[in-house]
Design a protein around this motif. Structure first.
Motif, PDB file in Angstrom:
ATOM      1  N   VAL A 254       0.906  -1.077  -0.067  1.00  0.00           N
ATOM      2  CA  VAL A 254      -0.138  -0.043   0.064  1.00  0.00           C
ATOM      3  C   VAL A 254       1.062   1.185   0.254  1.00  0.00           C
ATOM      4  CG1 VAL A 254      -1.290   1.488   1.403  1.00  0.00           C
ATOM      5  CG2 VAL A 254      -1.979  -1.234   0.876  1.00  0.00           C
TER       6      VAL A 254
ATOM      7  N   ARG B  87       2.529   1.691  -3.272  1.00  0.00           N
ATOM      8  CA  ARG B  87       1.844   2.499  -3.894  1.00  0.00           C
ATOM      9  C   ARG B  87       1.792   3.764  -4.433  1.00  0.00           C
ATOM     10  NH1 ARG B  87      -4.151   3.301  -5.730  1.00  0.00           N
ATOM     11  NH2 ARG B  87      -4.540   2.391  -8.262  1.00  0.00           N
ATOM     12  N   ILE B  88       1.305   3.897  -3.068  1.00  0.00           N
ATOM     13  CA  ILE B  88       0.422   5.784  -2.677  1.00  0.00           C
ATOM     14  C   ILE B  88       2.320   6.479  -3.250  1.00  0.00           C
ATOM     15  CG2 ILE B  88       0.560   7.646  -1.200  1.00  0.00           C
ATOM     16  CD1 ILE B  88      -1.428   5.258   0.122  1.00  0.00           C
TER      17      ILE B  88
ATOM     18  N   GLU C 227       2.876   6.720  -7.052  1.00  0.00           N
ATOM     19  CA  GLU C 227       2.113   8.094  -7.805  1.00  0.00           C
ATOM     20  C   GLU C 227       2.281   9.172  -7.127  1.00  0.00           C
ATOM     21  OE1 GLU C 227      -1.350   8.140  -8.950  1.00  0.00           O
ATOM     22  OE2 GLU C 227      -1.787   5.905  -9.159  1.00  0.00           O
TER      23      GLU C 227
ATOM     24  N   LEU D 221      -7.406   7.018  -3.122  1.00  0.00           N
ATOM     25  CA  LEU D 221      -5.771   6.527  -3.353  1.00  0.00           C
ATOM     26  C   LEU D 221      -5.682   5.539  -2.642  1.00  0.00           C
ATOM     27  CD1 LEU D 221      -3.079   6.231  -4.626  1.00  0.00           C
ATOM     28  CD2 LEU D 221      -2.300   7.921  -3.392  1.00  0.00           C
TER      29      LEU D 221
ATOM     30  N   ASP E 187      -8.351   2.684  -2.661  1.00  0.00           N
ATOM     31  CA  ASP E 187      -7.843   1.805  -4.154  1.00  0.00           C
ATOM     32  C   ASP E 187      -6.402   1.000  -4.082  1.00  0.00           C
ATOM     33  OD1 ASP E 187      -9.796   2.724  -4.762  1.00  0.00           O
ATOM     34  OD2 ASP E 187      -8.903   3.992  -6.080  1.00  0.00           O
ATOM     35  N   SER E 188      -5.670   1.822  -2.902  1.00  0.00           N
ATOM     36  CA  SER E 188      -4.513   0.995  -2.858  1.00  0.00           C
ATOM     37  C   SER E 188      -4.568  -0.459  -1.741  1.00  0.00           C
ATOM     38  CB  SER E 188      -3.364   1.690  -1.941  1.00  0.00           C
ATOM     39  OG  SER E 188      -3.026   3.120  -2.626  1.00  0.00           O
ATOM     40  N   TRP E 189      -5.158  -0.482  -0.820  1.00  0.00           N
ATOM     41  CA  TRP E 189      -5.837  -1.073   0.065  1.00  0.00           C
ATOM     42  C   TRP E 189      -6.054  -2.782  -0.803  1.00  0.00           C
ATOM     43  CZ3 TRP E 189      -3.388  -3.250   3.904  1.00  0.00           C
ATOM     44  CH2 TRP E 189      -2.969  -2.977   5.088  1.00  0.00           C
TER      45      TRP E 189
ATOM     46  N   ALA F  90      -3.710  -4.624  -3.124  1.00  0.00           N
ATOM     47  CA  ALA F  90      -2.955  -5.629  -2.482  1.00  0.00           C
ATOM     48  C   ALA F  90      -3.231  -6.352  -1.963  1.00  0.00           C
ATOM     49  CB  ALA F  90      -2.005  -4.427  -1.503  1.00  0.00           C
TER      50      ALA F  90
END
Length: 350
Positions: free
Chosen positions: A23, A26-27, A30, A92, A95-97, A100
């Motif tokens: 997570v 990914r953040i 971005e 964000l 979506d990241s969780w 994952a």
């Protein structure tokens, strides 16, 4: 269905560190590749929020508290909105969780785990609308006369304001509830809404500490002593020690002997303190749902030490998990007065 949910929860627990790392990666991607100005506003606070949200998810999955997740999301949306982080930043995070989980955990467990996240994602515009309405209502309420001197760290002026409140309310316990606690809540809300600086929050905290110390000296045992002892602490891992200090002052004014453990103690140490002091009641502040298992562990450790005191919790996290806590013989108080009554053995919900 419950069997699959339990299996999904165990898988989430086992993979939590890996999921949390994915997570955060990914953040950060971005930030790095999309150069979004709106994502630069929260900065690394968004990483902290993502990790904390994951801990909330762990408690929700483990104890089947999907309804409580909605309340936590509304609170987080209010913080995101007031800090100017925006709905896209919360999207964000969700979506990241979701990605994952779907990319790490096998089916059908991944689908069970992702479903509440996907529901929140679909409801995000409504969540932010509710959050803005909540923030607007708070902005329209009148401020405590203590607020301004607290934010300036003006102890003499704060004492004058407190004296005015004492004349208005009469009893010292009402001064704590209607005056000091209200002002503390306002300071917290102003921080949530990004309307005060960090230094102002620190000034307010230290000024409140001094006010509470003065109250204890001024109203030393104004009521007959009950002969009862309370042990007061933050839940394990929680460092917000001002509420326990205020509660100790309140209990002492009501005739109890109160021992304050402060914040950040592990469950083992709280249990050892309970064994050493044999209190009639153990009070724990419980501010976020992510601390739920720490609270449950504390209760188990206290009982393992052979201590049969009442365990009373209060705070936003406690309200969200009220039913589960009740099943574990942990009492939930809405406020200081209710906590005091529960400690005295009064059935406040009869």
């Amino acid at each position: 269905m419950e069997h699959f949910q339990d299996e999904a929860s165990r898988t989430f627990d086992a993979e939590f560190s890996r999921l949390s790392s994915l997570v955060q990666e990914r953040i950060q991607m971005e930030w790095r590749f999309h150069d979004r100005e709106d994502f630069k506003v929260p900065g690394f606070h968004l990483l902290d929020a993502a990790v904390e949200f994951g801990k909330v998810l762990r408690a929700v999955y483990r104890h089947h508290l999907q309804e409580a997740l909605q309340e936590e999301a509304v609170w987080m949306a209010a913080v995101f909105d007031s800090h100017g982080w925006g709905q896209d930043a919360f999207s964000l995070l969700l979506d990241s969780w979701n990605i994952a989980i779907l990319g790490t955990i096998p089916s059908p467990e991944c689908n069970l785990l992702a479903k509440p996240l996907q529901s929140l994602r679909a409801e995000l515009p409504a969540l932010f609308a509710a959050a803005r309405e909540r923030n607007q209502r708070k902005n329209q309420t009148s401020s405590s006369i203590l607020l301004a001197p607290l934010l300036r760290g003006d102890l003499p002026e704060a004492r004058k304001s407190l004296a005015s409140l004492a004349e208005l309310y009469g009893s010292p316990e009402r001064v704590i509830i209607e005056g000091i606690l209200r002002a503390m809540a306002e300071v917290g809300e102003l921080w949530e809404q990004n309307r005060i600086e960090i230094y102002q929050e620190h000034l307010a905290t230290e000024t409140i500490r001094n006010l509470l110390a003065g109250l204890t000296a001024q109203f030393h045992s104004p009521r007959p002593e009950t002969g009862k002892t309370a042990l007061v602490s933050c839940s394990p891992g929680d460092s917000h020690a001002l509420i326990p200090l205020a509660l100790c002052t309140y209990l002492e004014i009501r005739g109890w002997k109160a021992k304050n453990l402060g914040g950040s103690l592990p469950a083992e140490q709280i249990a050892r303190a309970a064994r050493a002091m044999a209190p009639d009641a153990l009070f724990l502040t419980f501010t976020t749902l992510s601390r739920l298992d720490d609270v449950l562990e504390t209760k188990e450790r206290v009982q393992a030490e052979g201590i049969s005191c009442r365990i009373i919790v209060g705070g936003r996290g406690a309200q969200a998990a009220r039913s589960l806590l009740g099943k574990n013989q942990i009492l939930v108080a809405a406020d200081f007065e209710e906590g005091f009554q529960l400690a005295m053995g009064v059935n406040v919900h009869a």
